[in-house]
Every structure is written in C-alpha cells, then in structure tokens.
Design a protein around this motif. Sequence first.
Motif, PDB file in Angstrom:
ATOM      1  N   LYS A  78       0.810  -1.228   0.000  1.00 49.18           N
ATOM      2  CA  LYS A  78       0.000   0.000   0.000  1.00 49.18           C
ATOM      3  C   LYS A  78       0.843   1.279   0.000  1.00 49.18           C
ATOM      4  N   THR A  79       1.857   1.294  -0.836  1.00 45.96           N
ATOM      5  CA  THR A  79       2.671   2.508  -0.995  1.00 45.96           C
ATOM      6  C   THR A  79       2.313   3.240  -2.283  1.00 45.96           C
ATOM      7  N   TYR A  80       1.277   2.772  -2.965  1.00 42.21           N
ATOM      8  CA  TYR A  80       0.934   3.329  -4.269  1.00 42.21           C
ATOM      9  C   TYR A  80       0.410   4.766  -4.157  1.00 42.21           C
ATOM     10  N   SER A  81       0.633   5.542  -5.204  1.00 38.96           N
ATOM     11  CA  SER A  81       0.109   6.911  -5.272  1.00 38.96           C
ATOM     12  C   SER A  81      -1.229   6.935  -5.998  1.00 38.96           C
ATOM     13  N   THR A  82      -1.476   5.930  -6.808  1.00 35.68           N
ATOM     14  CA  THR A  82      -2.753   5.792  -7.508  1.00 35.68           C
ATOM     15  C   THR A  82      -3.095   4.320  -7.636  1.00 35.68           C
ATOM     16  N   TYR A  83      -4.220   3.943  -7.099  1.00 36.55           N
ATOM     17  CA  TYR A  83      -4.667   2.545  -7.109  1.00 36.55           C
ATOM     18  C   TYR A  83      -4.895   2.072  -8.543  1.00 36.55           C
TER      19      TYR A  83
END
Length: 730
Positions: free
Chosen positions: A82-87
């Motif tokens: 869960k380090t994403y900037s956009t799912y």
Amino acid sequence: MKKVINTLGIILISIIIITFNLIIGANEKGLRVFPICIFMILILIYLILRKILLNQKIVIKNKVDAIVLIFMISTIFPLVFKTYSTYQGTIEFILKYFFVYAVYLLVRNTVDSKKKIDVLVTVTIFSSLIIVILGIDLQHSNYATWILQNFNLKYTTDYRFSSTFGYANSVAIYMVFCIFLAIYKIETSEKKTIKVLYIAYMLLGIYITYITYSRSVFAILVLSLILYFTIKYRKNIKKISIIGSSILVIIIIYILTIGLNYSKPYTFSKVSYTQEIKYNFVPNTEYIIQLDLDMVCKYDTENAFEINIIEVNEYFNETNLAKVKTNGRQKNYYIKFMPTEDMQLIKIKNKLTGTVTINKCLINNKEYILQYKYIPSSLGRLFKSFSIKDDSISQRVKFYEDCIKIAKNHILIGQGGNTWKKVSNSVQEYPYSVKETHSYFFELLISYGIIGVLLFILLILTTLIKFIIIAKKNIDFRKYIPIVIGLFLVISHSFLFDFDMSFLIILLIVFEYIAIIQYNNNSNMQISKYIDYIIFALLGCISCIYILANIAKYCINSGDYKTKMKLNFYNSSYQYLYINNKIKENYDYEEIINKIQMLMIKEPYYKQTELIDLYVTIIKDNIDKIEENNLIQYYNFLIDRLSNIKFVTPMYVDTIMSREKAIYSAIESIKEIDNPEINNIIKQLKNIMINEYNTNKVNIEDIKRNGKEQEDINQIKKEYNKLIREIKDE
C-alpha cells in the motif's frame, strides 16, 4: 505436433507485433484492454497446450528467465504494501507488465531456431512500415483519418515526424532498432534481391530518423553505424579510406560553405499556421528583428497576420515580448525587444486565409535562414539544430530532480504505476505539464523503487554477458550482433534520456528480443515443478481482470456505473461517476461519504479539488442529520487528507480558488457549533488555508496562460486575498 504448435506460436507473435505497430500503446491513450485481453487469453491457452502436449518447462529455463519473473513480480509490491500513489494506475501497470511477460514467455518458448528468428525480424521490420505510412499520411494527405480516429492515434503535427507515437524521439529510436534489424538481414540473406530490399529499407529508416529532428538519436545512429562498419569491415577499410575520406570531406565542405549559407524565400499559406524561429538569444541584450515579408490576404483587415516575439522559460511558460498586428500591406518590419531568458521563439501567424512569404529574416543584421536554396531545408535545419542552444537537457534535469523528491517517499519499492502523472505537480517549484519522466531509470525509481531499478539493470547485464559468452564459443551466433546492438541502443536511450519504453510497442519489442537472443541459452536450473502452474494461475487471474474490464467498458449500459464499478473494481472514473449520479437521487449520505472517503484513500491525487468540494457539500447538506461524533470524524478525515496529501498545484488559477472555497465552506458549516473538538477542527482548517495561500500566491502571480486573461486572474487574486483576510480576522 510440435511443428504445428510452433507454427501457431509464430503466427500469434507476428499478429501481436503487427497489432501494436498499429495501436502503439501510449500511456496517455490509456490501457488498450480489448486487444490485450484477446492476446492474453490466446497466449495462456497456447502455453498450457504446450505444457500438456510437449511436457516442457515454460517459465524458467535459465537465470535471465528468473530475473524477468522477479522483475515483473516487483510491480506488485506497491499494491501489496500500500505505498501506491494511484490505485488505478498501479493495477493498470501490473496488467500491462504481465501482458508483456506473457508475450515474453510466448516468444521464449516458441523461438528455438534461426529460421524462426528470421521470420520475427522480418515481421518487425515490415510492421514498422505501418508507423512510417501513417506518419506520412498524418503530416500530408490525411487519407487514413478514419484509422487514426478509430484507434485513437490522432496527434497534433508539426515539422517533426512523430507519426502515431505523437513523440518524435521515440519514433527515431524505434527506427534505429529496425535499421539494425535490416543490417542483420542484409548480412545473413543469400539472395541479392533480398539484400537490395533491406538496403532500401535501411536508407528509408535513416531518412525517417533524420526527419524526426531528434539530434541525440540521429547522432547515436550515425556514430553506431560508423563504429559498427569500421569494426566489421576494418580489413577492407584501408583500401577505400583515401577515396572515401575525400568524398566525405567534399560533402561536408559543400554543406557547410554552400548549402548552409544560401537562402530562398519561404512561403506558407495554411490558416492559423505559425512559423517558429529559434535562435540563441543572450538574456538582457537588445535585439532587432528585421523581416522582409510579402503577405497577401483576400480579407482587408488589420488583424490578418500577427508577428509575435515570445519568451519561454524553463517551466514552458510563454511571455509575449512584442506583438505586431498587420493587414499585410507593409513590407518591412523592425521589432525591438530585450529577452530575460535564453529560450525564445519568434512566431509569424497567418490568422486568416492568406499567404505569407518571408524573403529575408535578419536578427541584429545577421541572416536567419528558413528555406535553403541548394540543400533540402530539413537537412539544413538538422545541421543548424546542433548549433542552437537547447534547453531540453536543463529541463530534463529539472524533471529528474522532481523524480528524486517523489522517490524519497518510498525509495525501496516505489509508489506504483503512473506515479509521475499523478504526483509530479505536487513536488514542482512551479507547475509545468510534462506527461512522462523522460527517463526509464527514473520511471522505475519512482514506480518500483531501487528494487525495480536494480532488477532491470541486472536483467540487461545478465542478458549481455550471456550473449557475449555464447558468441565467444559459437562463431555462428555472432551474426546476431546487429540485433543486440539495436536492442542495446533502444534500452540505453530510454533508460538514460527519454520515455520510449512507456510505449507498449517498444516495451514489447525489448522483452521479445531479450527472449529471442536466448533461443539456445537453456540450463538445468532446479526449479519447483509447480512454478509453471502457479504462473498459469496468475496469468489466468490477470486475464479475468481484463475480461471484466472489457465487459464493463463495452457491454454494460453507459449510465449503469454501479455495475461497471463492480466489474472494473480499480477504475476511479466509474466510482466518481457513480457518486455523482447517486447524489441526484434520494441518497444515503453515510454511503456516499464512505464512498468518497474510500476513493480519496485509493486515489489521493485524483480530482483533489472536486472530491473535497463534493465531500464538504454532502456534509453541509446533511449536517442536521449527522451526529456530532460522526461530524468530528468526517472533518478529521478531511484534515488528514488536506494535511498529509500534498495539493497538486494546478495550472488553472480558478481550480485553486475552488479548493479554498470548499475548505472555507467547511469552516462556515460548523463555526456555530459549541464544541472544543469542533473548535480545534476550525483552527486546523484555517491554518491549512493560510499555509496553502502562502504556497499558492507565488504561482498565482506568475500564471499568465491556459486561456485565462490577466484581468480574470487579477479578479481571482482579489477574491483569494479577501477570503484569506476574512479567515485571519475571525
């Protein structure tokens, strides 16, 4: 049976190459879910049949295969942790990379002989003619408009050949790769007619590369060809060195002394056509532009033509230093100006139906040539471009600095796919619009962290080392050197200088040819026998996601966003449209607030202003129904989003104002409530507004573009200042 399966595999690979030479697969055009879905299913069926019928290893046959698999798995890490900037961007890039991996496995398991390599090289070369033909049509005839529109390939064109890529540098490097494939065919073909055919293609490829005006790529091509042929034919060079050198010197002298110094009038007549003049201007120095023009317009109006002196700073902002409107009756124009930047454009615009002929253009009494008399103007412009200062390097440095700022957040595993598009504006000193990072190294760094970068470097080094080891032992294997050189040039250019590998066709080509040059490089690695089945299951899951995305896009009614959202669970647009449709009905405010919160968590940079405005509006409209504890929770969530997710500074001033008005509206909605926690929320919201004002006011002062006239901007500035004064006074 094996022969039939191999034939089917070659046919499938060929269709994939041809298809993506047509649709290209640019990031900005979105993921091409329909063709990818079809190919994923076919590839999976093919690999399973090959496993069952031929009882072969499919996934890992050597170290390179293992590294490719681990690299692909690394694209999942930002989603898992869960380090994403956009799912949505993260999932779409996972889907894209695993499609590339499926194609890699297809090629790796099908291509096992020189004959098959020759077939795929031939298919690649002749498929590239699709790009050439459509590019020529795009710039000149427009006969293929229906193809360009139906496949979403239409781009604005200029004097550079950018074709369906919409980006000249990537077209150039792709043609360089195909030129080296043609060299391979020339050297390995026995028939003279075939050799002549590929020599003709090679010359065409060189010409296409040169009309892209990509100086770095053209220089790479020329140096690579000279170096390759010098080493390849070094024994024969001594015999022709004197004659060849003499001819080369004569050609260079001709171009430099005659070709580049004689001009002829330059004429254009397209409506709204703008002629740009680039020049090395020195800041804070006075210049005089002298123009000898013949302008004819069938309408007698003072605004038929415009001459603009425009300054462009490092953030691509344009400032008009001088403007002359004319009806065309005047012949000579003298325009004084003093630049403050070193990147300038002179624009001569034909606004109506008229003809403009530039007889002479003098800059401080020195002629600037637009049309060459004795050499093709395109060749003259290419030679001249090497002497004109180009800010692209300094601009790229700025992009890379911003990439490092982004990468620091999650340096190890990155922030997932499409991070640059979503996050870049939030770290910029000044808002600029650039669609890609202009470096695959930095694209990997911000998307998949140091792990992704190191895995890709390891993959390339291992592939090259393996090839060199085999080529030393096997002389026959050395005939693939041109293919390896072409592949290395594409990877190097993309890795260091540009975003070529953001185009799916180039990403596919890179991994296909990494697979191809290993065709006889298999080892007895001890790998679990279940690995093939695990990867089949993974590819099957990804195929299902593609299938559901296609059903949502093509089979569900356009207004049924609830069903679309369930099928395509990662599509943020469906979720946003569902929320907007729902609030037009008698909605459950708790459900809508929950949906907005989930969307803001998964897509922290998606429609920041719109979602905050919508969130506050829903709370305001239902404030009488909301319990105080829930109200506190809702606004604490808003404060968390505002404080911890940096605002992506827009390039439109009114967007900034909409956000600030939404925050102010939140304050107004609860200021009458007597509760210590509410009072603390109001205090925090005011501090956020003041802090954002201090950040935004610098940008607002300098924004002078994007359709907003200066008086409109001044009005918005006044409103913003008034809003902040009210906040401070309360």
